[in-house]
Write a protein that holds these residues in place. Structure first.
Motif, short mmCIF file in Angstrom:
data_model
loop_
_atom_site.label_atom_id
_atom_site.label_comp_id
_atom_site.label_asym_id
_atom_site.label_seq_id
_atom_site.Cartn_x
_atom_site.Cartn_y
_atom_site.Cartn_z
N MET A 151 19.60 -6.16 43.12
CA MET A 151 19.08 -7.09 42.11
C MET A 151 20.20 -7.71 41.30
O MET A 151 20.17 -8.90 40.99
N LEU A 205 20.94 -11.56 40.96
CA LEU A 205 20.94 -12.21 39.64
C LEU A 205 22.21 -13.03 39.42
O LEU A 205 22.17 -14.13 38.87
N LEU A 248 13.53 -10.05 34.60
CA LEU A 248 13.70 -8.69 35.11
C LEU A 248 12.53 -7.84 34.62
O LEU A 248 12.25 -7.81 33.42
N THR A 304 10.89 -3.99 34.54
CA THR A 304 11.32 -2.60 34.70
C THR A 304 10.20 -1.66 34.26
O THR A 304 9.56 -1.89 33.24
N SER A 311 12.98 -1.19 39.01
CA SER A 311 12.88 -2.54 38.48
C SER A 311 12.81 -3.57 39.59
O SER A 311 13.02 -3.28 40.77
N LEU A 361 13.26 -8.04 40.26
CA LEU A 361 13.76 -9.30 39.73
C LEU A 361 12.93 -10.46 40.27
O LEU A 361 12.68 -10.53 41.48
#
Lengths: 330, 330
Positions: A7, A11, A20, A22, A37, A39
């Protein structure tokens, strides 16, 4: 946290807007644990998972609806009812998960670049978020950076040193998480029998480094998923390479003297796993009376009856995971 | 025998000339066991491995030198000396391996097609070769075929039923080997969290079959390595699908009622592994008092502390390998 590194790369590969999401808390049992998490990038790309496919779509709808108004918000999903077909789809998870969604600002993106630099140098980073605010902080062993004037540093330090992370404190709305560097597998020997191990380790979330003295073996066409290929004789590679405490090494050059040189050197380093391919008799001769450290594994791999390079790869990666998890109490 | 199926596919994909090399005997310890084999195709393609890279090149040189004169020959490699740099390269294997090389005739290629048909229908085949002759035989549960007038069928049957295979008899120059069908993994649930498991199982030598009732999930773009995708509701799929005794099934639809339907049906079938994803509490409710068979595994996967879909995939494939090997005494 297997996907966190994927991720982070996604990003930072461009300037595209991103959200994001989580999991900050799980009550009862759920498929993924706190700290997992995902994205969401502006153009629709999604990286990572929050569940077995139950909540991802709804999270996306909500963050799309909020649009620019989203800073930091908490979304609870109650998956306890077996009759509720909307979320649980009869998933029977019997748990509530709390998902935090935050828009990544340009400033935080720059801070995430510093985070990635830390991780690449083998250092862990602790991430602190104050939910429903724009405050956040990253702690390293050398200090901290972020966007949080007058952050309660003492409280944070106390939590970090005494509680199991990730930790979500409902009274202060703080979520604290430890981001470990990507675990590395250093693979000595680039013979064709090692290809399945390099591939599987990379697929499982390891940064794979392959080293061999034979240029014909040590190629990216044979090892397409390796992050680094080092063509050098063992003595040279070992004298220049910097090992980290969370590194795992597998020694499989099929060359007796080279294996011996490598093993002797690795015994002097601080690693968490050293595996040696070969029979018990060969290992015995190779050690020539030396008492191996307790993180030395030979014959390499969990004893599951593996045969052939592909199955042996599974047994080795399983053993490394087990070893990491066993000492990963911190 | 992980690679045998890959080799068989490579052999039968065209009419190109090919040589099959097989380890028929190992004295002492070696990297690969008797039965490991490797295919050399005329245009240079090589499939499989006989060692950790020590003998493959020499085998190739020898069969190239023999050219058309090669029918069936035995090549011994003595890797015992640590000082001998030619083969062992100090490999310290301390073993002798005997490699059999045979040119695959057009007739044998056609017989190998019958072999593949047998394997695809879930039946094992026993292969018998008389080394240094052109005689060979394939035995199935329904009879035999091949090229061996007056084959010593009684002797062969006695060996098959009493000795550990593969077996090489030096007095009669016979090599007998059992070729098992490719093990299958039937994966119920095509959620994105199951992708790593499908990929890893395929990479490890399983024939992967994915089934889900949601067309959006059950796609070859999500599951590129699956041999078969079945889009159907569980009841329909189960009523039509033919299970084999060496099948492994993993149930991970995240849907409570569907999981329950599938599990109840699978308990009535003859499989060697049934894994169910989910917490102990969920499994308990789902079984609702039913006593599961001893090949039912839940929570699924070896207890190595796996987290996230990729690590869980490793723990599950490792568990299936262990289960197969444990009951694969025959």
């Amino acid at each position: 946290m297997g996907n966190f590194h994927t991720m982070l790369d996604a990003l930072l590969e461009d300037q595209e807007e991103a959200v994001l999401a989580t999991i900050v808390q799980v009550e009862g049992s759920a498929y993924r644990k706190a700290g997992a998490s995902m994205l969401f990038k502006k153009k629709g790309r999604r990286i990572g998972l929050l569940s077995g496919g139950c909540v991802e779509e709804d999270v996306f709808q909500r963050i799309s609806a909020l649009g620019d108004q989203l800073t930091s918000t908490l979304i609870p999903y109650d998956m306890r009812s077996e009759d509720d077909l909307s979320w649980g789809m009869g998933a029977g998870c019997n748990g509530i998960i709390h998902v935090h969604a935050e828009r990544i600002t340009q400033e935080k993106r720059r801070h995430y670049e510093k985070v990635r630099d830390c991780l690449h140098s083998g250092k862990a980073v602790t991430s602190v978020i104050k939910i429903e605010s724009s405050h956040y902080l990253f702690l390293t062993e050398n200090g901290h950076f972020g966007n949080w004037p007058d952050a309660p540093l003492q409280d944070i330090q106390r939590t970090v040193s005494t509680l199991h992370l990730p930790h979500f404190d409902q009274t202060t709305n703080m979520f604290i998480q430890r981001i470990e560097p990507k675990p590395r597998l250093i693979l000595f020997g680039a013979g064709p029998d090692n290809v399945p191990l390099a591939n599987l380790a990379a697929d499982t979330g390891f940064s794979v480094i392959v080293t061999d003295w034979r240029p014909a073996y040590c190629t990216s066409s044979l090892f397409p998923k390796a992050d680094q290929l080092i063509t050098a004789f063992p003595e040279q590679m070992l004298s220049e390479f910097q090992f980290f405490p969370h590194d795992a090494a597998v020694v499989a050059t099929h060359h007796y003297q080279h294996d011996q040189t490598i093993i002797n050197f690795l015994f002097s380093q601080n690693l968490h796993y050293i595996g040696l391919l070969g029979s018990a008799n060969r290992t015995k001769r190779l050690l020539s009376g030396k008492h191996p450290p307790s993180h030395f594994y030979s014959p390499v791999g969990l004893k599951i009856g593996a045969e052939g390079p592909e199955e042996i790869a599974v047994s080795v990666v399983a053993e490394i995971i087990q070893t990491r998890k066993r000492v990963a109490v911190v």
